[in-house]
Design a protein around this motif. Structure first.
Motif, PDB file in Angstrom:
ATOM      1  N   MET A  16      58.544  -8.276  62.745  1.00 45.97           N
ATOM      2  CA  MET A  16      58.062  -9.655  62.905  1.00 45.97           C
ATOM      3  C   MET A  16      58.838 -10.710  62.113  1.00 45.97           C
ATOM      4  O   MET A  16      58.285 -11.643  61.562  1.00 45.97           O
ATOM      5  CB  MET A  16      56.562  -9.748  62.572  1.00 45.97           C
ATOM      6  N   ASN A  17      60.169 -10.570  62.096  1.00 50.01           N
ATOM      7  CA  ASN A  17      61.006 -11.529  61.361  1.00 50.01           C
ATOM      8  C   ASN A  17      60.915 -12.959  61.898  1.00 50.01           C
ATOM      9  O   ASN A  17      61.171 -13.904  61.161  1.00 50.01           O
ATOM     10  CB  ASN A  17      62.482 -11.089  61.382  1.00 50.01           C
ATOM     11  N   SER A  18      60.551 -13.115  63.164  1.00 51.09           N
ATOM     12  CA  SER A  18      60.465 -14.482  63.706  1.00 51.09           C
ATOM     13  C   SER A  18      59.122 -15.133  63.392  1.00 51.09           C
ATOM     14  O   SER A  18      58.885 -16.286  63.735  1.00 51.09           O
ATOM     15  CB  SER A  18      60.692 -14.484  65.223  1.00 51.09           C
ATOM     16  N   ASN A  19      58.249 -14.407  62.703  1.00 50.88           N
ATOM     17  CA  ASN A  19      56.892 -14.913  62.485  1.00 50.88           C
ATOM     18  C   ASN A  19      56.666 -15.399  61.057  1.00 50.88           C
ATOM     19  O   ASN A  19      55.616 -15.211  60.476  1.00 50.88           O
ATOM     20  CB  ASN A  19      55.878 -13.826  62.854  1.00 50.88           C
ATOM     21  N   ARG A  70      67.883  -9.822  55.427  1.00 50.35           N
ATOM     22  CA  ARG A  70      68.957 -10.482  56.182  1.00 50.35           C
ATOM     23  C   ARG A  70      68.562 -11.909  56.562  1.00 50.35           C
ATOM     24  O   ARG A  70      69.326 -12.861  56.396  1.00 50.35           O
ATOM     25  CB  ARG A  70      69.286  -9.650  57.439  1.00 50.35           C
ATOM     26  N   LEU A  71      67.333 -12.059  57.040  1.00 46.67           N
ATOM     27  CA  LEU A  71      66.839 -13.381  57.435  1.00 46.67           C
ATOM     28  C   LEU A  71      66.757 -14.313  56.218  1.00 46.67           C
ATOM     29  O   LEU A  71      67.218 -15.461  56.268  1.00 46.67           O
ATOM     30  CB  LEU A  71      65.462 -13.256  58.086  1.00 46.67           C
ATOM     31  N   ASP A 127      54.329   0.338  73.548  1.00 47.49           N
ATOM     32  CA  ASP A 127      55.558   0.405  72.756  1.00 47.49           C
ATOM     33  C   ASP A 127      55.786  -0.902  71.997  1.00 47.49           C
ATOM     34  O   ASP A 127      56.235  -1.895  72.570  1.00 47.49           O
ATOM     35  CB  ASP A 127      56.758   0.690  73.674  1.00 47.49           C
ATOM     36  N   PRO A 128      55.505  -0.929  70.676  1.00 49.20           N
ATOM     37  CA  PRO A 128      55.636  -2.170  69.914  1.00 49.20           C
ATOM     38  C   PRO A 128      57.080  -2.668  69.804  1.00 49.20           C
ATOM     39  O   PRO A 128      57.317  -3.833  69.490  1.00 49.20           O
ATOM     40  CB  PRO A 128      55.068  -1.815  68.534  1.00 49.20           C
ATOM     41  N   TYR A 129      58.049  -1.788  70.084  1.00 52.16           N
ATOM     42  CA  TYR A 129      59.447  -2.214  70.025  1.00 52.16           C
ATOM     43  C   TYR A 129      59.850  -3.018  71.266  1.00 52.16           C
ATOM     44  O   TYR A 129      60.895  -3.657  71.296  1.00 52.16           O
ATOM     45  CB  TYR A 129      60.386  -1.011  69.870  1.00 52.16           C
ATOM     46  N   SER A 161      67.345  -8.354  65.435  1.00 54.04           N
ATOM     47  CA  SER A 161      67.463  -7.088  66.162  1.00 54.04           C
ATOM     48  C   SER A 161      66.087  -6.630  66.642  1.00 54.04           C
ATOM     49  O   SER A 161      65.054  -7.190  66.261  1.00 54.04           O
ATOM     50  CB  SER A 161      68.046  -6.026  65.231  1.00 54.04           C
ATOM     51  N   GLN A 162      66.085  -5.569  67.436  1.00 56.74           N
ATOM     52  CA  GLN A 162      64.820  -5.008  67.924  1.00 56.74           C
ATOM     53  C   GLN A 162      63.954  -4.536  66.751  1.00 56.74           C
ATOM     54  O   GLN A 162      62.749  -4.757  66.721  1.00 56.74           O
ATOM     55  CB  GLN A 162      65.111  -3.842  68.866  1.00 56.74           C
ATOM     56  N   GLU A 163      64.619  -3.928  65.769  1.00 54.13           N
ATOM     57  CA  GLU A 163      63.920  -3.469  64.559  1.00 54.13           C
ATOM     58  C   GLU A 163      63.308  -4.653  63.798  1.00 54.13           C
ATOM     59  O   GLU A 163      62.155  -4.609  63.363  1.00 54.13           O
ATOM     60  CB  GLU A 163      64.938  -2.730  63.675  1.00 54.13           C
ATOM     61  N   GLU A 164      64.087  -5.735  63.662  1.00 53.43           N
ATOM     62  CA  GLU A 164      63.593  -6.925  62.950  1.00 53.43           C
ATOM     63  C   GLU A 164      62.457  -7.598  63.729  1.00 53.43           C
ATOM     64  O   GLU A 164      61.519  -8.131  63.138  1.00 53.43           O
ATOM     65  CB  GLU A 164      64.746  -7.907  62.712  1.00 53.43           C
TER      66      GLU A 164
END
Length: 306
Positions: free
Chosen positions: A249-252, A269-270, A193-195, A242-245
């Protein structure tokens, strides 16, 4: 070629030299049994696995940004039919030391493809941990005198192909870099589960700008370890994704300087938040590469930061 004097002690100082991966000969879509992570698995099943030419185009957009900022860029030597995008997995620099990672055995040739760069480094400054030490660059986050490291402490570590840094890896960092404070974080792992899977620490956390960070709470198995980072940076300096973000990979993202980042163009958003804090956002398309559960930080290996 002149020697490389390594210098990296955080994630955001002005970048001068980097190894950027390559997608020129990624090979055919992998068989399902060969998928290294749940997101690649998902796209293999759905028939939406990224095409070579799309990934090459995305990586060239990043190379163009580096050129704009006068960053010296090395690329791996090309290996036919081999995924060489994610250079962060195969090695990383701490201060003036290049650490060759002990990666999944069938990725060993990826290190050989950057050996010509490693040969430019003083041999005393190149180390490889002993065999039982598992550690990948995506789990190693530098913050001046701190090293934040992602790990998985569960007894079922061996059951997870997505658990890449073991407890011995954390202990090795403590022993090898005694002048650093090493803080480890137990990450959530899920083969399917990638989420609900944080492949590396940079999939759920990354310092950015000046004393700020991007973070996803559910990536951490232990609330107090997540809270440690919130307290360390101050909640007003933390951008919660969020889980979706996290899935996208928003933190990458990747910092070229405290006030310049390279980010995916869909991270609306980021990117808005970053700009609101005076950070220039160089937007690139990277959605196809992200289908392999890696993004901008994963495909870069910094060698020199000011």
């Amino acid at each position: 070629m002149e020697k490389i004097n390594l210098h990296v002690n955080n994630e955001t100082s002005r970048l001068r030299s980097v190894i950027l991966g390559t997608a020129k000969s990624n090979g055919p879509v992998p068989d399902l049994v060969d998928a290294y992570d749940p997101k690649s698995r998902e796209h293999i099943i759905a028939g939406t696995y990224p095409k070579n030419e799309d990934m090459v185009r995305e990586m060239e957009a990043v190379a163009a940004v580096f050129e704009k900022y006068d960053v010296k860029v090395f690329r791996p030597e090309q290996i036919e039919d081999c995924n060489q995008i994610f250079t962060r997995d195969i090695g990383f620099v701490i201060d003036n030391v290049f650490v060759k990672a002990n990666i999944l055995p069938d990725r060993e040739e990826e290190i050989e493809a950057i050996q010509y760069v490693i040969d430019l480094i003083n041999t005393d400054n190149v180390v490889r941990p002993p065999e039982e030490v598992h550690i990948e660059g995506g789990d190693v986050m530098l913050y001046n005198d701190h090293i934040f490291v992602g790990t998985y402490r569960g007894e079922d570590y061996a059951d997870y192909i997505i658990a890449r840094t073991n407890v011995q890896g954390v202990e090795w960092l403590e022993k090898t870099f005694p002048n650093k404070k090493v803080v480890s974080f137990n990450l959530r792992k899920d083969n399917h589960d990638p989420y609900n899977n944080a492949l590396h620490l940079d999939c759920c956390f990354q310092p950015v700008g000046d004393g700020k960070c991007i973070i996803h709470r559910n990536g951490f198995l232990q609330e107090e370890e997540y809270q440690y980072l919130i307290d360390f940076f101050g909640s007003e300096n933390c951008f919660e994704i969020s889980q979706e973000e996290m899935y996208y990979m928003n933190s990458n993202i990747f910092s070229i300087a405290p006030d310049v980042v390279v980010s995916e163009k869909n991270f609306t958003r980021l990117n808005t938040w970053l700009r609101s804090h005076g950070i220039t956002v160089e937007e690139v398309p990277y959605a196809e590469i992200s289908k392999q559960e890696g993004l901008l930080r994963c495909s870069t290996l910094p060698l020199i930061r000011d």
